[in-house]
Design an enzyme around this catalytic site. Structure first.
Site, PDB file in Angstrom:
ATOM      1  N   GLU A  57     -35.415 -10.526  -0.773  1.00 33.09           N
ATOM      2  CA  GLU A  57     -35.800 -11.233  -2.002  1.00 33.09           C
ATOM      3  C   GLU A  57     -37.308 -11.392  -2.108  1.00 33.09           C
ATOM      4  O   GLU A  57     -37.875 -11.270  -3.191  1.00 33.09           O
ATOM      5  CB  GLU A  57     -35.143 -12.623  -2.031  1.00 33.09           C
ATOM      6  CG  GLU A  57     -33.658 -12.569  -2.300  1.00 33.09           C
ATOM      7  CD  GLU A  57     -33.001 -13.934  -2.143  1.00 33.09           C
ATOM      8  OE1 GLU A  57     -33.707 -14.951  -2.128  1.00 33.09           O
ATOM      9  OE2 GLU A  57     -31.768 -13.956  -2.018  1.00 33.09           O
ATOM     10  N   VAL A  58     -37.948 -11.745  -1.001  1.00 33.07           N
ATOM     11  CA  VAL A  58     -39.397 -11.998  -1.029  1.00 33.07           C
ATOM     12  C   VAL A  58     -40.118 -10.755  -0.480  1.00 33.07           C
ATOM     13  O   VAL A  58     -39.908 -10.382   0.684  1.00 33.07           O
ATOM     14  CB  VAL A  58     -39.757 -13.243  -0.198  1.00 33.07           C
ATOM     15  CG1 VAL A  58     -41.268 -13.463  -0.210  1.00 33.07           C
ATOM     16  CG2 VAL A  58     -39.027 -14.479  -0.733  1.00 33.07           C
ATOM     17  N   HIS A 118     -36.205 -13.471   9.902  1.00 37.18           N
ATOM     18  CA  HIS A 118     -35.435 -14.706   9.952  1.00 37.18           C
ATOM     19  C   HIS A 118     -35.008 -14.909  11.409  1.00 37.18           C
ATOM     20  O   HIS A 118     -34.472 -13.968  12.019  1.00 37.18           O
ATOM     21  CB  HIS A 118     -34.134 -14.599   9.148  1.00 37.18           C
ATOM     22  CG  HIS A 118     -34.301 -14.383   7.682  1.00 37.18           C
ATOM     23  ND1 HIS A 118     -34.043 -15.374   6.750  1.00 37.18           N
ATOM     24  CD2 HIS A 118     -34.673 -13.290   6.965  1.00 37.18           C
ATOM     25  CE1 HIS A 118     -34.233 -14.896   5.528  1.00 37.18           C
ATOM     26  NE2 HIS A 118     -34.616 -13.630   5.627  1.00 37.18           N
ATOM     27  N   ASP A 134     -37.096 -22.204   6.757  1.00 36.85           N
ATOM     28  CA  ASP A 134     -36.564 -21.670   5.502  1.00 36.85           C
ATOM     29  C   ASP A 134     -36.198 -22.841   4.584  1.00 36.85           C
ATOM     30  O   ASP A 134     -35.604 -23.831   5.019  1.00 36.85           O
ATOM     31  CB  ASP A 134     -35.323 -20.800   5.766  1.00 36.85           C
ATOM     32  CG  ASP A 134     -34.971 -19.939   4.557  1.00 36.85           C
ATOM     33  OD1 ASP A 134     -35.123 -18.711   4.648  1.00 36.85           O
ATOM     34  OD2 ASP A 134     -34.545 -20.507   3.518  1.00 36.85           O
ATOM     35  N   ASN A 162     -34.443  -8.436   6.498  1.00 37.73           N
ATOM     36  CA  ASN A 162     -33.899  -7.819   5.288  1.00 37.73           C
ATOM     37  C   ASN A 162     -34.985  -6.932   4.678  1.00 37.73           C
ATOM     38  O   ASN A 162     -36.134  -7.359   4.546  1.00 37.73           O
ATOM     39  CB  ASN A 162     -33.470  -8.896   4.298  1.00 37.73           C
ATOM     40  CG  ASN A 162     -32.309  -9.727   4.812  1.00 37.73           C
ATOM     41  OD1 ASN A 162     -31.425  -9.217   5.476  1.00 37.73           O
ATOM     42  ND2 ASN A 162     -32.326 -11.018   4.522  1.00 37.73           N
ATOM     43  N   HIS A 221     -40.916 -10.466   6.535  1.00 36.48           N
ATOM     44  CA  HIS A 221     -40.588 -11.664   7.309  1.00 36.48           C
ATOM     45  C   HIS A 221     -39.388 -11.402   8.196  1.00 36.48           C
ATOM     46  O   HIS A 221     -38.485 -10.647   7.836  1.00 36.48           O
ATOM     47  CB  HIS A 221     -40.287 -12.863   6.389  1.00 36.48           C
ATOM     48  CG  HIS A 221     -39.296 -12.567   5.306  1.00 36.48           C
ATOM     49  ND1 HIS A 221     -39.634 -11.876   4.159  1.00 36.48           N
ATOM     50  CD2 HIS A 221     -37.983 -12.856   5.197  1.00 36.48           C
ATOM     51  CE1 HIS A 221     -38.566 -11.762   3.385  1.00 36.48           C
ATOM     52  NE2 HIS A 221     -37.548 -12.335   3.997  1.00 36.48           N
TER      53      HIS A 221
HETATM   54  P1  AMP Z   1     -35.020 -12.490   2.092  1.00 38.89           P
HETATM   55  O1  AMP Z   1     -33.759 -12.354   1.296  1.00 38.89           O
HETATM   56  O2  AMP Z   1     -34.897 -11.904   3.471  1.00 38.89           O
HETATM   57  O3  AMP Z   1     -36.225 -11.981   1.343  1.00 38.89           O
HETATM   58  O4  AMP Z   1     -35.200 -14.037   2.335  1.00 38.89           O
HETATM   59  C1  AMP Z   1     -36.159 -14.838   1.708  1.00 38.89           C
HETATM   60  C2  AMP Z   1     -35.988 -16.222   2.264  1.00 38.89           C
HETATM   61  O5  AMP Z   1     -37.102 -17.000   1.851  1.00 38.89           O
HETATM   62  C3  AMP Z   1     -34.740 -16.961   1.778  1.00 38.89           C
HETATM   63  O6  AMP Z   1     -33.937 -17.319   2.910  1.00 38.89           O
HETATM   64  C4  AMP Z   1     -35.285 -18.188   1.055  1.00 38.89           C
HETATM   65  O7  AMP Z   1     -34.511 -19.349   1.258  1.00 38.89           O
HETATM   66  C5  AMP Z   1     -36.679 -18.321   1.679  1.00 38.89           C
HETATM   67  N1  AMP Z   1     -37.681 -18.996   0.850  1.00 38.89           N
HETATM   68  C6  AMP Z   1     -37.977 -18.758  -0.452  1.00 38.89           C
HETATM   69  N2  AMP Z   1     -38.969 -19.563  -0.852  1.00 38.89           N
HETATM   70  C7  AMP Z   1     -39.317 -20.322   0.218  1.00 38.89           C
HETATM   71  C8  AMP Z   1     -40.282 -21.347   0.437  1.00 38.89           C
HETATM   72  N3  AMP Z   1     -41.116 -21.777  -0.536  1.00 38.89           N
HETATM   73  N4  AMP Z   1     -40.367 -21.906   1.675  1.00 38.89           N
HETATM   74  C9  AMP Z   1     -39.535 -21.499   2.659  1.00 38.89           C
HETATM   75  N5  AMP Z   1     -38.609 -20.534   2.518  1.00 38.89           N
HETATM   76  C10 AMP Z   1     -38.493 -19.952   1.305  1.00 38.89           C
END
Ligand code: AMP
Length: 125
Positions: free
Chosen positions: A103-104, A110, A33, A95, A108
């Site tokens: 967020e993404v 974690h 991350d 999440n 995924h």
């Molecule tokens: P979520 O809130 O579960 O969608 O978490 C998305 C995660 O992606 C967050 O912990 C971010 O720090 C991580 N993240 C976003 N962009 C990148 C990236 N380019 N490389 C690695 N992790 C990322």
């Protein structure tokens, strides 16, 4: 909701954005991350285009699902967080959606650990 092909993890999978890869198999990729919330903070993603865990479990093949779970095992082995590897355990989080603070929009997991996690990742904000 349709899959956003421009999300950051899609760009990582296409090689347009670098990542700190720690493990890869046929259907899955694991990388650090970028903003770690624990000593060990790894993201594990399917290579297929799935928005969240619900989309993945409904639409992925058995091979993709097994591959992702094998990736979890391998990441816990590599990072030594699993008790079977002499570690003290870890938190596995997916999440999901707006209420889950995702967020993404590419599914995924974690894997977080390497230190006591307390309520990190679970607390109301
Ligand atoms: P979520 O809130 O579960 O969608 O978490 C998305 C995660 O992606 C967050 O912990 C971010 O720090 C991580 N993240 C976003 N962009 C990148 C990236 N380019 N490389 C690695 N992790 C990322």
């Amino acid at each position: 909701m349709t899959y956003d092909k421009n999300n950051i993890f899609a760009k990582i999978l296409r090689g347009e954005v670098p990542c700190d890869k720690i493990y890869e198999n046929k259907y899955s990729l694991a990388f650090k991350d970028i903003n770690p919330q624990a000593n060990v903070h790894i993201l594990i993603i399917p290579k297929g285009q799935y928005i969240d865990v619900d989309d993945f479990l409904k639409n992925a093949s058995q091979d993709e699902i097994v591959s992702l779970m094998q990736a979890v095992t391998e990441v816990c082995k590599i990072t030594k967080v699993a008790s079977s590897e002499g570690g003290n355990g870890f938190r596995l989080i997916a999440n999901t959606g707006v209420d889950g603070s995702q967020e993404v929009p590419h599914f995924h997991f974690h894997v977080m650990g390497g230190e006591p996690m307390g309520l990190r990742g679970l607390r109301r904000s």
